[in-house]
Write a protein that holds these residues in place. Sequence first.
Motif, PDB file in Angstrom:
ATOM      1  N   VAL A  41       0.850  -1.188   0.000  1.00 22.22           N
ATOM      2  CA  VAL A  41       0.000   0.000   0.000  1.00 22.22           C
ATOM      3  C   VAL A  41       0.883   1.234   0.000  1.00 22.22           C
ATOM      4  CG1 VAL A  41      -1.623   1.385   1.354  1.00 22.22           C
ATOM      5  CG2 VAL A  41      -1.999  -1.070   1.077  1.00 22.22           C
ATOM      6  N   ILE A  42       0.617   2.140  -0.941  1.00 23.02           N
ATOM      7  CA  ILE A  42       1.350   3.397  -1.037  1.00 23.02           C
ATOM      8  C   ILE A  42       0.487   4.516  -0.478  1.00 23.02           C
ATOM      9  CG2 ILE A  42       2.452   5.055  -2.574  1.00 23.02           C
ATOM     10  CD1 ILE A  42       3.076   2.800  -4.481  1.00 23.02           C
ATOM     11  N   LEU A  43       1.003   5.197   0.514  1.00 25.85           N
ATOM     12  CA  LEU A  43       0.338   6.343   1.122  1.00 25.85           C
ATOM     13  C   LEU A  43       1.125   7.614   0.808  1.00 25.85           C
ATOM     14  CD1 LEU A  43      -0.353   4.941   4.721  1.00 25.85           C
ATOM     15  CD2 LEU A  43      -1.931   4.936   2.778  1.00 25.85           C
ATOM     16  N   GLY A  44       0.443   8.745   0.936  1.00 28.89           N
ATOM     17  CA  GLY A  44       1.120  10.016   0.743  1.00 28.89           C
ATOM     18  C   GLY A  44       0.118  11.109   0.448  1.00 28.89           C
ATOM     19  N   PRO A  45       0.499  12.366   0.655  1.00 27.38           N
ATOM     20  CA  PRO A  45      -0.412  13.477   0.405  1.00 27.38           C
ATOM     21  C   PRO A  45      -0.714  13.634  -1.082  1.00 27.38           C
ATOM     22  CG  PRO A  45       1.786  14.295   0.882  1.00 27.38           C
ATOM     23  CD  PRO A  45       1.813  12.817   1.129  1.00 27.38           C
ATOM     24  N   SER A  46      -1.755  14.381  -1.394  1.00 26.88           N
ATOM     25  CA  SER A  46      -2.083  14.669  -2.781  1.00 26.88           C
ATOM     26  C   SER A  46      -0.911  15.386  -3.443  1.00 26.88           C
ATOM     27  CB  SER A  46      -3.338  15.542  -2.858  1.00 26.88           C
ATOM     28  OG  SER A  46      -4.450  14.856  -2.318  1.00 26.88           O
ATOM     29  N   GLY A  47      -0.616  14.981  -4.680  1.00 26.70           N
ATOM     30  CA  GLY A  47       0.483  15.600  -5.401  1.00 26.70           C
ATOM     31  C   GLY A  47       1.851  15.045  -5.086  1.00 26.70           C
ATOM     32  N   SER A  48       1.906  13.980  -4.300  1.00 30.69           N
ATOM     33  CA  SER A  48       3.203  13.424  -3.893  1.00 30.69           C
ATOM     34  C   SER A  48       3.832  12.533  -4.956  1.00 30.69           C
ATOM     35  CB  SER A  48       3.050  12.633  -2.593  1.00 30.69           C
ATOM     36  OG  SER A  48       2.136  11.559  -2.775  1.00 30.69           O
ATOM     37  N   GLY A  49       3.050  12.128  -5.969  1.00 33.78           N
ATOM     38  CA  GLY A  49       3.579  11.277  -7.027  1.00 33.78           C
ATOM     39  C   GLY A  49       3.081   9.851  -6.997  1.00 33.78           C
ATOM     40  N   LYS A  50       2.171   9.522  -6.087  1.00 26.91           N
ATOM     41  CA  LYS A  50       1.702   8.140  -5.929  1.00 26.91           C
ATOM     42  C   LYS A  50       1.060   7.609  -7.214  1.00 26.91           C
ATOM     43  CE  LYS A  50      -1.322   9.057  -2.781  1.00 26.91           C
ATOM     44  NZ  LYS A  50      -1.306  10.529  -2.963  1.00 26.91           N
ATOM     45  N   SER A  51       0.044   8.322  -7.689  1.00 27.63           N
ATOM     46  CA  SER A  51      -0.671   7.860  -8.886  1.00 27.63           C
ATOM     47  C   SER A  51       0.205   7.942 -10.121  1.00 27.63           C
ATOM     48  CB  SER A  51      -1.953   8.684  -9.081  1.00 27.63           C
ATOM     49  OG  SER A  51      -2.882   8.427  -8.045  1.00 27.63           O
ATOM     50  N   THR A  52       1.052   8.948 -10.192  1.00 23.66           N
ATOM     51  CA  THR A  52       1.977   9.051 -11.324  1.00 23.66           C
ATOM     52  C   THR A  52       2.884   7.833 -11.376  1.00 23.66           C
ATOM     53  OG1 THR A  52       1.945  11.469 -11.282  1.00 23.66           O
ATOM     54  CG2 THR A  52       3.829  10.421 -12.350  1.00 23.66           C
ATOM     55  N   PHE A  53       3.324   7.369 -10.222  1.00 15.50           N
ATOM     56  CA  PHE A  53       4.174   6.179 -10.194  1.00 15.50           C
ATOM     57  C   PHE A  53       3.429   4.970 -10.760  1.00 15.50           C
ATOM     58  CE2 PHE A  53       5.514   2.312  -7.883  1.00 15.50           C
ATOM     59  CZ  PHE A  53       6.758   2.159  -8.487  1.00 15.50           C
ATOM     60  N   LEU A  54       2.180   4.766 -10.346  1.00 14.67           N
ATOM     61  CA  LEU A  54       1.414   3.634 -10.874  1.00 14.67           C
ATOM     62  C   LEU A  54       1.276   3.736 -12.385  1.00 14.67           C
ATOM     63  CD1 LEU A  54      -1.557   2.760  -8.489  1.00 14.67           C
ATOM     64  CD2 LEU A  54       0.793   1.949  -8.464  1.00 14.67           C
ATOM     65  N   ARG A  55       1.001   4.937 -12.872  1.00 13.10           N
ATOM     66  CA  ARG A  55       0.816   5.131 -14.310  1.00 13.10           C
ATOM     67  C   ARG A  55       2.119   4.921 -15.077  1.00 13.10           C
ATOM     68  NH1 ARG A  55      -3.951   7.522 -15.808  1.00 13.10           N
ATOM     69  NH2 ARG A  55      -3.006   8.541 -17.611  1.00 13.10           N
ATOM     70  N   CYS A  56       3.235   5.141 -14.426  1.00 12.87           N
ATOM     71  CA  CYS A  56       4.523   4.838 -15.057  1.00 12.87           C
ATOM     72  C   CYS A  56       4.772   3.333 -15.122  1.00 12.87           C
ATOM     73  CB  CYS A  56       5.665   5.524 -14.301  1.00 12.87           C
ATOM     74  SG  CYS A  56       5.808   7.305 -14.590  1.00 12.87           S
ATOM     75  N   VAL A  57       4.294   2.611 -14.110  1.00 14.06           N
ATOM     76  CA  VAL A  57       4.531   1.168 -14.078  1.00 14.06           C
ATOM     77  C   VAL A  57       3.941   0.485 -15.311  1.00 14.06           C
ATOM     78  CG1 VAL A  57       3.968  -0.983 -12.868  1.00 14.06           C
ATOM     79  CG2 VAL A  57       4.774   0.999 -11.574  1.00 14.06           C
ATOM     80  N   ASN A  58       2.726   0.889 -15.717  1.00 11.90           N
ATOM     81  CA  ASN A  58       2.132   0.256 -16.901  1.00 11.90           C
ATOM     82  C   ASN A  58       2.203   1.141 -18.143  1.00 11.90           C
ATOM     83  OD1 ASN A  58       0.166   2.145 -16.451  1.00 11.90           O
ATOM     84  ND2 ASN A  58      -1.505   0.691 -16.223  1.00 11.90           N
ATOM     85  N   LEU A  59       3.072   2.168 -18.071  1.00 11.78           N
ATOM     86  CA  LEU A  59       3.373   3.039 -19.211  1.00 11.78           C
ATOM     87  C   LEU A  59       2.180   3.834 -19.712  1.00 11.78           C
ATOM     88  CD1 LEU A  59       6.005   1.162 -21.411  1.00 11.78           C
ATOM     89  CD2 LEU A  59       6.330   2.725 -19.507  1.00 11.78           C
ATOM     90  N   LEU A  60       1.205   4.092 -18.843  1.00 12.85           N
ATOM     91  CA  LEU A  60       0.224   5.122 -19.169  1.00 12.85           C
ATOM     92  C   LEU A  60       0.901   6.489 -19.168  1.00 12.85           C
ATOM     93  CD1 LEU A  60      -2.925   3.936 -17.172  1.00 12.85           C
ATOM     94  CD2 LEU A  60      -2.565   3.860 -19.646  1.00 12.85           C
TER      95      LEU A  60
END
Length: 260
Positions: A41-60
């Motif tokens: 589980v990845i936690l962190g404030p909004s804008g910390s890069g969490k969702s961007t990291f997931l989108r990089c994993v599958n090259l979105l």
Amino acid sequence: MEAKQHTTEPVLQAIGVEKRFGDASVLKGIDLEVAEGESVVILGPSGSGKSTFLRCVNLLEQPDGGRILVKGQDVGYTVKRGRLHQVPPRELARRRAQIGMVFQQFNLFSHMTVLENITEGPVGVLGRKRSDANGRATELLELVGLAGREKAYPEQLSGGQQQRVAIARALAMDPALVLFDEPTSALDPELVGEVLATMRTLADGGLTMVVVTHEISFAREAADRVVFIDGGVIVEEGPPEKVLDNPQHVRTREFLARFL
């Protein structure tokens, strides 16, 4: 929670992953490994890069630096003569099929039934027989608590039910890894529990999953490991009881204090 047994070969390897949007550096060198059967589980404030990291994993999103490997293979590249080269679209689709994704919004096809939504990928991308895909879809609907809803259309379902269909759709591709990007953020509060319960069942069953969420209770109950990201870097990580109950970094403590 009893610790699961993991293999030594990581399913996901993120090595120095960087991402910029214009002059803004969103990911500043993320290193993360996820073992087979592990729930992270990845936690962190909004804008910390969490969702961007997931989108990089599958090259979105295309990373600007670093490497991402799933089952030991670069998701979007092949190595030739010591240099990385992008793989052709067909090969990219094959590799990305190993990575399931559950989004904030359910992204179901409104003109398709539940059954059609789940079987579209296995038939169209993996080339499976329609009868086999239908049988697997029926099993998955039972797993997510929606047995008998094959002929329903998304508009006939609650938000929580739609998200559970989206989870079944991701699982229908038999992925090595499933990414969940804040899967309950678009749901009414009374519907959150049913989705989290489904995800806990999957975690207990050994699904390899990386979950971006603000649901601290889910992190405590279902995660093998909690990762706290802030400012595009991993600030702290470890077992839930360590990160959530005894955080070492001041930023982690400040973030968790909001949920007390």
